[in-house]
Structures are given as structure tokens and as C-alpha cells.
Design a protein around this motif. Sequence first.
Motif, PDB file in Angstrom:
ATOM      1  N   LEU A  80       0.841  -1.204   0.000  1.00  0.00           N
ATOM      2  CA  LEU A  80       0.000   0.000   0.000  1.00  0.00           C
ATOM      3  C   LEU A  80       0.878   1.257   0.000  1.00  0.00           C
ATOM      4  CD1 LEU A  80      -2.902   1.024   0.168  1.00  0.00           C
ATOM      5  CD2 LEU A  80      -2.824   0.685   2.654  1.00  0.00           C
ATOM      6  N   ALA A  81       1.964   1.220   0.794  1.00  0.00           N
ATOM      7  CA  ALA A  81       2.872   2.379   0.849  1.00  0.00           C
ATOM      8  C   ALA A  81       3.555   2.572  -0.506  1.00  0.00           C
ATOM      9  CB  ALA A  81       3.914   2.165   1.950  1.00  0.00           C
ATOM     10  N   LEU A  82       3.898   1.461  -1.180  1.00  0.00           N
ATOM     11  CA  LEU A  82       4.503   1.581  -2.511  1.00  0.00           C
ATOM     12  C   LEU A  82       3.499   2.199  -3.489  1.00  0.00           C
ATOM     13  CD1 LEU A  82       6.389  -1.838  -2.839  1.00  0.00           C
ATOM     14  CD2 LEU A  82       7.436   0.430  -2.725  1.00  0.00           C
ATOM     15  N   ASP A  83       2.245   1.786  -3.377  1.00  0.00           N
ATOM     16  CA  ASP A  83       1.210   2.385  -4.235  1.00  0.00           C
ATOM     17  C   ASP A  83       1.080   3.882  -3.950  1.00  0.00           C
ATOM     18  OD1 ASP A  83       0.610   0.074  -5.575  1.00  0.00           O
ATOM     19  OD2 ASP A  83      -1.409  -0.177  -4.750  1.00  0.00           O
ATOM     20  N   ASP A  84       1.189   4.249  -2.648  1.00  0.00           N
ATOM     21  CA  ASP A  84       1.042   5.671  -2.271  1.00  0.00           C
ATOM     22  C   ASP A  84       2.223   6.525  -2.711  1.00  0.00           C
ATOM     23  OD1 ASP A  84      -1.418   5.462  -1.131  1.00  0.00           O
ATOM     24  OD2 ASP A  84      -0.751   5.665   0.961  1.00  0.00           O
ATOM     25  N   HIS A  85       3.453   5.986  -2.590  1.00  0.00           N
ATOM     26  CA  HIS A  85       4.642   6.842  -2.751  1.00  0.00           C
ATOM     27  C   HIS A  85       5.600   6.419  -3.848  1.00  0.00           C
ATOM     28  CE1 HIS A  85       3.777   8.952   1.005  1.00  0.00           C
ATOM     29  NE2 HIS A  85       3.485   7.774   1.516  1.00  0.00           N
ATOM     30  N   GLY A  86       5.507   5.173  -4.303  1.00  0.00           N
ATOM     31  CA  GLY A  86       6.480   4.682  -5.279  1.00  0.00           C
ATOM     32  C   GLY A  86       7.734   4.186  -4.590  1.00  0.00           C
ATOM     33  N   PRO A  87       8.529   3.391  -5.283  1.00  0.00           N
ATOM     34  CA  PRO A  87       9.682   2.725  -4.665  1.00  0.00           C
ATOM     35  C   PRO A  87      10.805   3.683  -4.235  1.00  0.00           C
ATOM     36  CG  PRO A  87       9.434   2.078  -6.999  1.00  0.00           C
ATOM     37  CD  PRO A  87       8.254   2.932  -6.640  1.00  0.00           C
ATOM     38  N   GLU A  88      11.021   4.786  -4.970  1.00  0.00           N
ATOM     39  CA  GLU A  88      12.151   5.659  -4.604  1.00  0.00           C
ATOM     40  C   GLU A  88      11.937   6.282  -3.233  1.00  0.00           C
ATOM     41  OE1 GLU A  88      10.665   6.105  -7.680  1.00  0.00           O
ATOM     42  OE2 GLU A  88      12.167   4.868  -8.724  1.00  0.00           O
ATOM     43  N   GLU A 233       2.855  -3.341 -10.822  1.00  0.00           N
ATOM     44  CA  GLU A 233       4.306  -3.130 -10.822  1.00  0.00           C
ATOM     45  C   GLU A 233       4.917  -3.217  -9.424  1.00  0.00           C
ATOM     46  OE1 GLU A 233       1.986  -0.970 -11.808  1.00  0.00           O
ATOM     47  OE2 GLU A 233       2.516   1.125 -11.357  1.00  0.00           O
ATOM     48  N   HIS A 234       4.078  -3.223  -8.373  1.00  0.00           N
ATOM     49  CA  HIS A 234       4.635  -3.305  -7.019  1.00  0.00           C
ATOM     50  C   HIS A 234       4.595  -4.713  -6.443  1.00  0.00           C
ATOM     51  CE1 HIS A 234       3.654   1.221  -6.890  1.00  0.00           C
ATOM     52  NE2 HIS A 234       4.890   1.007  -7.278  1.00  0.00           N
ATOM     53  N   VAL A 235       3.951  -5.631  -7.157  1.00  0.00           N
ATOM     54  CA  VAL A 235       3.832  -6.990  -6.625  1.00  0.00           C
ATOM     55  C   VAL A 235       5.205  -7.623  -6.461  1.00  0.00           C
ATOM     56  CG1 VAL A 235       2.990  -9.312  -7.127  1.00  0.00           C
ATOM     57  CG2 VAL A 235       1.491  -7.349  -7.490  1.00  0.00           C
ATOM     58  N   GLU A 236       6.080  -7.438  -7.466  1.00  0.00           N
ATOM     59  CA  GLU A 236       7.380  -8.111  -7.362  1.00  0.00           C
ATOM     60  C   GLU A 236       8.212  -7.524  -6.224  1.00  0.00           C
ATOM     61  OE1 GLU A 236       9.057  -7.630 -11.306  1.00  0.00           O
ATOM     62  OE2 GLU A 236      10.330  -5.999 -10.617  1.00  0.00           O
ATOM     63  N   SER A 237       8.020  -6.241  -5.899  1.00  0.00           N
ATOM     64  CA  SER A 237       8.770  -5.662  -4.776  1.00  0.00           C
ATOM     65  C   SER A 237       8.315  -6.295  -3.466  1.00  0.00           C
ATOM     66  CB  SER A 237       8.543  -4.156  -4.704  1.00  0.00           C
ATOM     67  OG  SER A 237       8.774  -3.557  -5.955  1.00  0.00           O
ATOM     68  N   VAL A 238       6.988  -6.454  -3.333  1.00  0.00           N
ATOM     69  CA  VAL A 238       6.448  -7.057  -2.107  1.00  0.00           C
ATOM     70  C   VAL A 238       6.941  -8.499  -1.984  1.00  0.00           C
ATOM     71  CG1 VAL A 238       4.319  -7.831  -0.999  1.00  0.00           C
ATOM     72  CG2 VAL A 238       4.419  -5.554  -2.047  1.00  0.00           C
ATOM     73  N   LEU A 239       6.882  -9.248  -3.090  1.00  0.00           N
ATOM     74  CA  LEU A 239       7.308 -10.647  -3.033  1.00  0.00           C
ATOM     75  C   LEU A 239       8.807 -10.759  -2.745  1.00  0.00           C
ATOM     76  CD1 LEU A 239       5.221 -12.233  -5.938  1.00  0.00           C
ATOM     77  CD2 LEU A 239       4.784 -12.323  -3.475  1.00  0.00           C
ATOM     78  N   SER A 240       9.569  -9.777  -3.238  1.00  0.00           N
ATOM     79  CA  SER A 240      11.018  -9.835  -3.004  1.00  0.00           C
ATOM     80  C   SER A 240      11.354  -9.693  -1.524  1.00  0.00           C
ATOM     81  CB  SER A 240      11.726  -8.724  -3.778  1.00  0.00           C
ATOM     82  OG  SER A 240      11.496  -8.875  -5.140  1.00  0.00           O
ATOM     83  N   VAL A 241      10.706  -8.736  -0.853  1.00  0.00           N
ATOM     84  CA  VAL A 241      11.035  -8.594   0.584  1.00  0.00           C
ATOM     85  C   VAL A 241      10.481  -9.784   1.369  1.00  0.00           C
ATOM     86  CG1 VAL A 241      11.390  -6.102   0.688  1.00  0.00           C
ATOM     87  CG2 VAL A 241       9.097  -7.013   1.033  1.00  0.00           C
ATOM     88  N   MET A 242       9.380 -10.357   0.898  1.00  0.00           N
ATOM     89  CA  MET A 242       8.900 -11.576   1.560  1.00  0.00           C
ATOM     90  C   MET A 242       9.919 -12.701   1.401  1.00  0.00           C
ATOM     91  SD  MET A 242       4.869 -11.466   0.449  1.00  0.00           S
ATOM     92  CE  MET A 242       4.485 -13.127   0.955  1.00  0.00           C
ATOM     93  N   ALA A 243      10.489 -12.822   0.191  1.00  0.00           N
ATOM     94  CA  ALA A 243      11.441 -13.909  -0.058  1.00  0.00           C
ATOM     95  C   ALA A 243      12.705 -13.742   0.777  1.00  0.00           C
ATOM     96  CB  ALA A 243      11.794 -13.958  -1.544  1.00  0.00           C
ATOM     97  N   SER A 244      13.186 -12.482   0.912  1.00  0.00           N
ATOM     98  CA  SER A 244      14.457 -12.315   1.620  1.00  0.00           C
ATOM     99  C   SER A 244      14.274 -12.087   3.120  1.00  0.00           C
ATOM    100  CB  SER A 244      15.257 -11.159   1.007  1.00  0.00           C
ATOM    101  OG  SER A 244      14.501  -9.966   1.049  1.00  0.00           O
ATOM    102  N   CYS A 245      13.106 -11.584   3.537  1.00  0.00           N
ATOM    103  CA  CYS A 245      12.967 -11.173   4.939  1.00  0.00           C
ATOM    104  C   CYS A 245      11.685 -11.680   5.607  1.00  0.00           C
ATOM    105  CB  CYS A 245      12.958  -9.650   5.060  1.00  0.00           C
ATOM    106  SG  CYS A 245      14.115  -8.772   4.012  1.00  0.00           S
ATOM    107  N   GLY A 246      10.852 -12.404   4.897  1.00  0.00           N
ATOM    108  CA  GLY A 246       9.507 -12.703   5.399  1.00  0.00           C
ATOM    109  C   GLY A 246       9.448 -13.595   6.616  1.00  0.00           C
ATOM    110  N   MET A 247      10.484 -14.423   6.809  1.00  0.00           N
ATOM    111  CA  MET A 247      10.448 -15.354   7.939  1.00  0.00           C
ATOM    112  C   MET A 247      11.493 -14.948   8.988  1.00  0.00           C
ATOM    113  SD  MET A 247       7.959 -17.224   6.895  1.00  0.00           S
ATOM    114  CE  MET A 247       7.865 -18.791   7.762  1.00  0.00           C
ATOM    115  N   TYR A 248      11.737 -13.617   9.070  1.00  0.00           N
ATOM    116  CA  TYR A 248      12.688 -13.053  10.050  1.00  0.00           C
ATOM    117  C   TYR A 248      14.039 -13.733   9.941  1.00  0.00           C
ATOM    118  CZ  TYR A 248       8.012 -12.220  11.761  1.00  0.00           C
ATOM    119  OH  TYR A 248       6.707 -11.925  11.846  1.00  0.00           O
TER     120      TYR A 248
END
Length: 619
Positions: A80-88, A233-248
Motif C-alpha cells: 500500500l505504501a509503494l502504491d502511495d509513494h512509489g519505490p524511490e 508493478e509493485h507486486v514483485e517488490s512485495v514478493l522480493s522482501v517476503m522472499a528475503s525477509c519474510g520469515m525473520y
Amino acid sequence: MADPLQPYNSPVHRVLQGLFDRHRECRDGNVATYIPELAKVDPEKFGICVATTDGYVYEVGDTRHPFTIQSISKPFVYGLALDDHGPETMARKVGVEPSGDAFNAISLGEEDGRPVNPMINAGAIATTGQIKSADAAARIAKILETFGLYAGRPLDIDMAVYESETRTGHRNRAIGHLLRNYDVLTDDPTPAVDVYFRQCSILVDCRDLAVMAATLANQGVNPATQQRAIRPEHVESVLSVMASCGMYDSSGGWIYEVGMPAKSGVGGGVLAVLPGQFGIGVFSPRLDTKGNSVRAIRVCADLSRAWQLHQFNPPYSAHSSLRHAYTAAEKHSTRSRRQQEVDCLWDQGRTIRVVEVQGALSLATTEPIVREILKGLAGLRSLIIDFRHVMGLNAAAAAILADLAGQLRENAVCVLFTGAAQLSEAARALVHRFGDAAAAEVFRFPSLDAGLEACEDALLRDVFAETEPRIRDVGEYEIAAGMAAEERAVFESLLTTRHFVRGEYIVRQGDEAHSLFLIAKGVVGVWTGLLVEDARRVASCSVGMMAGGMAFIDGQPRAATLLAEDDVECAVLERSDFDLLQQSHPAIYARILRNIAASLAAKLRLADMHLEVLSCRRG
Ligand code: GLN
């Protein structure tokens, strides 16, 4: 539930049931107690769900038991924040590096205080603080509404859990103040932390998790409601942080073993996403020391192995999407044409190439197609790329196809993309690569056959230098072939001339047949299907050819509708006149009969050519 009247169970469901049975006796781990209200959950609850990207949900166990979403809220709020502000802008507020620390660790950048990623509490509170809204109430309302889009139903907050965390969440409040100290949060941190507590207390069930995961798997569109929950366009960003950080601090082991983006919460839920395939939700409240559900981890690991879901082990390497490649010398369009034109197509048809492509077009599956096209450029006049069997096309594939088409067009090669209309959104990626005028040309034929026919017409126009082909002498009709001059005169005396304007029906399917049409000028389309919506143009006939021969010969009702595609002029032979010839001029009668048979044989041969090309296609 198995249906007692239905002796078979889906094998997919049986695998989930097997995992449920295997792990239900596992009582390792403990329910979270640091939020006192969470200590009250029933530790035995256990549910497994898989939701497909076409909207079907498999459910085993306690899949409708509500629990709080907790940290699983984090990737969705980040989206949601990416949708609001964009990745930069978001990158200035929160990083994307795995912390290797616990979820509640104070992992902030040394200089700027920027939390290392949005999946730990510090990053999540910073993210929640970014959601655009008038005030805290509007902010949580917006979060609830977005989560509802993902889940496909309205969701509520468990106020008891929220109040419980509010009373005890001093550490999160401290994190909020640290974020304020570093100006990551620029206002009073209290409302951001409060909204964070509320978002963690949103009630979901196991089924919701699977559907929310399937929405991410489906590029952000809920597969059941078809509503969009996040910009694609923000789905892959969300999935990326889930893949690298989702399980702490288990994230490395998780991606190593299970191999898919996932997120866990201390409420006992785990959600995993198979991009493009499906979403998984598992619920079981007993947690390991890192705060991840013990049974859920085991179920996901087993499922990943059983179904070979590891994302670094793709089910097949990218194959070429080339379905079939041929030239118009090997397969003509369904237009029936005079012999000299057919001979010309045999002779020069190799200057018209057809490439039928299939499947999902990415760079890897499209590159071999481009290579195939580049192999046969010598003397090329026209190239048809048929998309009828294409399932989808990404921007990379669109870019290389458009680049090749552009180069060919600069060299005066006619390029057509046919069958692309059904591709809707995906095809637009390709259409946009051409200017409006070029797109109108390149995509002007919906069907391969129509495109091929037009390329043949252009070739024949050049070779025969005829602008408006028409019959000038009755001997030019195919069914007059071999007649002597006096026979032609008799034959001509039987014919009457009729005109049809463009779009006019000449005969309709099902009509009684009395006449044979010889085309003196224009093109006649042959259509089957009685209703407009299933009408199909199965063939066409041009100057010199007969139309309506089948019913003329066997006396059955018309098998197809004949439609004037231009202003058409026909010479019409009535059956009653033809029948009289049998007595008066038996030789002419026999000649016509033989020529009709030859014409029907040519049509059969054309149909066989189509079948042969169909049967030797790849894939
Ligand atoms: N609300 C919980 C917290 O902030 C969420 C933690 C989690 O699910 N890992 O502590």
C-alpha cells in the motif's frame, strides 16, 4: 469435506489432507504469550488452504477459524505504501536487506536510523507511518479496505487483541520513538504505532490467507472478485522482501528449503506465494523460538517437496514458443483461386512466411522465434506472426518482436500480427510499441487466414498486374475449362448475370439450392454457423471460381452462407437449365459435371493441405 455421494476425491485435496493428518499430532512449540490475549487461542487449531489463480480454494481442517493476522499484515501495508509513494520514496524510509535478527529487533541503520526492511517491526511501523491519509482513523480504514480487496471480503479488527497489545507493546512504542528521533517518522509516533497495533489485530482465517496470497500470485488481482488490490508493478517488490525477509531470522533457511516468498505472524498464520500459480495459507498457533508456526513451516516444506514448488527449480526450462513455421507455398489461405493463381502461389509463395507462436511469450521463449524469422529473410515480401495460441506476452517479448517488425517494415516487408485480439491487456503491450498508424496496419487482420489471403492477393496483384480482376470471356470460368467455342456459346446462353452489393447475402445456410454461382467479379466469403455469434468464415472464392457447387450437385440444403465481400458480379446457372442439357447437349453436360467435380476436388485438396499443416505442427 469428502462428499459421500462422490467416491472420488481430488488428488490435490488428498495431498493436503495427507499433510494435515501427518502433522496434526505435532505439538512442538508454544503459542505466543507476550501479547496476553494471544495466549488464549486454542493451540490445537490447524488449517491448510491452497487458492488457485483462477479462484478455486482447497481447504482442509480449521480453515474458517478466525485469528489475528499480526506480522502477515506487513507485506500488504508495504504494498500500500509503494502504491502511495512509489519505490524511490519508500527506499529512503526503509531498506530491503534481511536483518538476520528477530522480528522485534531494533535493526536501524547506524547513521540514518532507517529500518533494514519492512518485514521486521521497526520497518513495518515506519511503513505504516507513510500511508497517506487524513488521520489515524482514515489510515486504518484504508488498510482494512485494502486487506478486504486482497481477501475478497470485508475484514474487522479483534479489539481484545488490539487492546492487549496496546497495553503491553512498550517495545514497539520505543521503536516508534526511535524512528521519530531519526526523522524516519516525522510526526508524533504514537498514532503510527497505534495503527500498527490495529493492523496486526485484523481478523482473518486460513482461507483468507490463501486468497490474499493468490491475489499476489495473480499480479495483484483477487482471483475470485477480479478486484485489484495493489498496482501490478509493485507486486514483485512485495514478493522480493517476503522472499528475503519474510520469515525473520529463518528467512535464509526458508528460501533454501521451501523456496517461495512467504510471511508469518505470531497469530499462527503463514502465507506463501507461488507467483503465477497459487497462494498457500496455513494456520496453527504453536510457534518456534523465532515466532514462526511450527506445523505451518513443516506443511509448507513438505508441500514444496511433494509438488516441486521451489522457485529455483522451474518445472521446465523455457522452450521455444514456435508452434509452426511455413510459407504460403506450403499452405495457402482458404481462398479458392484460378489455376494460374494457384500455380503462382506454388512458385512464389515462399516470399510469404507464416510463424505461428504459442504459450507464454517471455524473452527466453521469444528469442528462438526471432532467430527462426531471421534465418529466412532472403526475398521476403510478407511476414505473418500468428498469436492465436499465445497465452500471454511480457514487455520484454513485446520489445524484441516490435524491434524486429520495425526493422522489416523499414525494408518494405509487410508485417502482420494476426490472432492477437483475444490477448487483450497483454497484446496492448505490443500494440503500444507501434505508432497508431503502424499498429492499425500491423494488427489489421484478426485471423491468420484473412492475413494470409491479403498477402497472397498482394503478391498476385503484382505478378498479374491486374488492379480489378474480372472475367471477360465465359471460357475463363473454371467450369468451362476444355469447352470448344460452340459449346461455350451454348453454355453462355444458359447464364444470367446477377449483381450483389458488398455485404449482401448471395445464399444462406439451410436454403434450398437451385443455382450455381460463377464469380465474374469480386470476392465471395463462405460462412458457416446459423447464428451471428458462431458464424465462421471458412473459405472464400474469387474471380473465375464457382460458389455453391456442393448443394447444386447433391440437392441438399445450402451447407454455408455466401456473402458478397465486394461488389460482386455472378453468372448464374439454374439447375433446371443444367438438367435440360443432359438431353440436348450431353457432351456439354458431361464437361460441366466433370469440371464441377474437379473444382470440388481442388477444394478438398486445399482442405487436406490445411489438415496436413495442422497435423505436423509442433507442441
Ligand atoms: N503485533 C506483533 C508485534 O508487533 C506482530 C509480530 C509478529 O507477528 N511477528 O509484536
